[in-house]
Write a protein that holds these residues in place. Structure first.
Motif, short mmCIF file in Angstrom:
data_model
loop_
_atom_site.label_atom_id
_atom_site.label_comp_id
_atom_site.label_asym_id
_atom_site.label_seq_id
_atom_site.Cartn_x
_atom_site.Cartn_y
_atom_site.Cartn_z
N ASN A 1 16.28 -12.21 -8.26
CA ASN A 1 15.21 -11.87 -7.32
C ASN A 1 13.91 -12.53 -7.74
O ASN A 1 13.20 -13.11 -6.92
N ALA A 2 13.62 -12.46 -9.04
CA ALA A 2 12.40 -13.07 -9.56
C ALA A 2 12.44 -14.58 -9.34
O ALA A 2 11.45 -15.20 -8.92
N MET A 3 13.62 -15.17 -9.60
CA MET A 3 13.75 -16.62 -9.44
C MET A 3 13.61 -17.01 -7.97
O MET A 3 12.97 -18.01 -7.66
N ARG B 1 11.89 -15.55 -5.68
CA ARG B 1 10.48 -15.49 -5.29
C ARG B 1 9.75 -16.73 -5.78
O ARG B 1 8.93 -17.30 -5.09
N ARG B 2 10.09 -17.17 -6.99
CA ARG B 2 9.42 -18.32 -7.59
C ARG B 2 9.74 -19.62 -6.89
O ARG B 2 8.89 -20.48 -6.69
N LEU B 3 11.04 -19.76 -6.55
CA LEU B 3 11.49 -21.05 -6.00
C LEU B 3 11.33 -21.14 -4.50
O LEU B 3 11.48 -22.22 -3.93
N ASN B 4 11.02 -20.02 -3.86
CA ASN B 4 10.92 -20.05 -2.40
C ASN B 4 9.74 -20.91 -1.97
O ASN B 4 8.58 -20.57 -2.22
N THR C 1 6.81 -19.24 -0.09
CA THR C 1 5.82 -18.36 -0.72
C THR C 1 5.05 -19.07 -1.83
O THR C 1 4.06 -18.55 -2.32
N ALA C 2 5.55 -20.25 -2.24
CA ALA C 2 4.93 -20.94 -3.38
C ALA C 2 3.50 -21.41 -3.03
O ALA C 2 3.20 -21.67 -1.89
#
Lengths: 263, 274
Positions: free
Chosen positions: B263-265, B267-270, B273-274
């Protein structure tokens, strides 16, 4: 028209993948129709005798009935408590804590085997309650997320002002629910029922801990039968389950369209 | 008043999950810390046993292999399916949904017929004169991996078709009208936008494989023991409920850790949202 941009190798690969997906099930169908006493494909001599054999074996007759009963009851429980929950999550979202929607998908996050074992150990044995109860509620739990998710999806496109109009015109809440809300999410309810029913019928991981002498479900009986005999009976039971799946898909297709499942 | 209404409607479902899931599972985990040997004795026993460590390692290895294979096959297939004309797309989705709705036992049984000693694959190879003696294919890690890939590819395809269809067509067209080759568009537009979906698919497949029971039991047997089959054996064959609870706790922790990490990854790679 978009297909033009796809490399032919990719298309060939996709064809192979779909052969890989459907092929094994066709093999099961062929094996079920075989006239021989051992499993073989292609079938040697067509016969339906292995289908008759299902009903001749007492354990299969019994477990088919148990599985249908558990699936029907657990799905009904999940619908009765899941529809209001999904409604509350949509209509009263601001008043409810954020973790509540996570709680309702918890049965998907916690490994089913762990849930089954915990129900056996801490409910059936520790509290000395009937194992049937744990089996039933275990199934209701694992189908609850489907109900909440599918009903929530239908409610997302429901215009709540219709409901408010009914209430302001003097319709009592329960009557409003049955005459205004429910008809509007009918296809969602049917889809949730079907997904939940089929999930329950096919479950192994919960049931494996909550069945035993005197109480078993069809997939567990299939596993047990396979360990002792390697005859086409298992194949014919599998075909019965596939026929059930086809029927279910036909209903989903009629109510929602199957592409719904890819969303 | 409204707060009350929301809770009233949500409480039966909340009660079911708390009473029949949260409390029993917590109780199982708590008992692993209250053994006479001390709070971590059962974990020391689990990780101290070479056999159990090997089972854990094998389960991770098999689940990783299944995840990677299903990701590659599923993504390429979903890409073609998402671009297929309407009627063909419906047929392909039906062909993917059908196995998905067919139970785990039936689908594992199919591989039992195919990979068995007198199974279809062996008899075909013998008839073709390619081999003289039947191969031992059942009860190998390979058999478990193949059957699990079979189990999870439809799930991956359906997840990724949904994701790929949600990528706006305008973006793809913009990329190609600005001169990008189809392969460049794929690598620089489609693939990055599909990353969150790939992560969701990977989580579903990894956790599904990691906690599976029927497939390793039927196609792996004693030889390819995995966490699920080991847990069942400890609980229902040797009746060592403390050991089974420990395995359950390890499975829960690893499953939740993976879901949280992914989930954290995601969010980061999306890229959105980046």
């Amino acid at each position: 028209m978009m297909t033009r941009n796809i490399h032919p190798l990719l298309i060939a690969g996709t064809a192979l993948v779909f052969m890989f997906l459907v092929g094994p099930l066709i093999i099961v169908l062929g094996a079920a129709l075989s006239d021989t006493t051992y499993l073989t494909f292609p079938p040697q001599g067509l016969s339906l005798r292995w289908f008759e054999n299902i009903f001749a074996i007492d354990a299969f007759r019994r477990t088919i009935l148990t599985s249908l009963q558990i699936a029907l009851l657990s799905t009904t429980i999940a619908l009765i408590i899941g529809i209001p929950a999904a409604y509350a999550l949509n209509r009263h979202r601001i008043q409810l804590p954020g973790w509540l929607s996570t709680l309702f998908i918890l049965p998907v996050l916690v490994p089913e085997l762990v849930l089954g074992f915990s129900l056996l150990k801490n409910v059936a044995v520790q509290l000395n309650s009937p194992i049937y109860l744990s089996l039933l509620f275990g199934h209701a739990l694992i189908v609850l997320p489907y109900v909440v998710r599918v009903i929530s999806a239908s409610l997302a496109s429901f215009d709540f002002s219709i409901e408010e109009a009914a209430i302001s015109l003097g319709s009592p809440p329960l009557k409003t629910f049955f005459t205004v809300l429910l008809p509007n999410v009918r296809s969602g309810v049917i889809a949730a029922f079907i997904l939940a029913f089929i999930t329950s019928i096919n479950d192994v991981s919960i049931s494996i801990f909550l069945t035993g002498p005197g109480l078993s479900t069809l997939p567990i009986q299939l596993l047990a039968h396979m360990e002792q005999f390697f005859d086409p009976t298992v194949a014919s039971v599998s075909v019965l389950l596939m026929i059930l799946t086809v029927a279910v898909m036909a209903v989903v297709e009629r109510t929602l369209g199957l592409t719904f499942l890819a969303k | 008043m409204k707060r009350f209404a929301g809770w009233t409607l949500a409480s039966p479902a909340t009660l079911l999950v708390v009473v029949f899931l949260v409390l029993p599972v917590l109780a199982t985990i708590v008992t692993t810390f209250t053994t006479p040997g001390g709070p971590f004795a059962t974990y020391a026993a689990f990780f101290g046993s070479g056999f159990r460590r090997a089972v854990l390692f094998r389960t991770i290895q098999v689940s990783l292999a299944v995840t990677v294979i299903a990701l590659v096959i599923g993504f390429l297939t979903a890409y073609v399916v998402s671009r297929a004309p309407g009627w063909l797309k419906s047929i392909l989705i039906i062909a993917a949904v059908f196995p998905l709705l067919t139970g785990v036992v039936v689908r594992s049984f199919a591989w039992l017929i195919i990979l068995g000693k007198n199974g279809i694959l062996n008899s075909t190879l013998i008839n073709l004169g390619l081999i003289a003696e039947p191969f031992q294919m059942l009860y190998t890690q390979g058999a478990v991996i193949v059957a699990m890939v079979y189990l999870f590819v439809p799930l991956m395809i359906l997840t990724l078709v949904g994701v790929l269809e949600s990528i706006p067509d305008d973006l793809i067209q913009a990329s190609s009208s600005l001169g990008a080759k189809p392969s460049a568009t794929f690598m620089q537009v489609t693939l990055p936008l599909a990353v969150p979906g790939l992560i969701v698919g990977a989580v579903l497949v990894f956790t599904g494989s990691f906690t599976s029971y029927a497939t390793p039991q039927l196609l792996g047997g004693e030889q390819v023991m995995m966490m699920g089959t080991l847990m069942y054996q400890q609980a229902m064959v040797t009746f060592d409920w403390v050991a089974a609870s420990t395995i359950a706790a390890v499975m829960v922790v690893i499953t939740i850790a993976i879901v949280a990490a992914m989930n954290a990854m995601a969010r980061r790679l999306n890229p959105m949202t980046a």
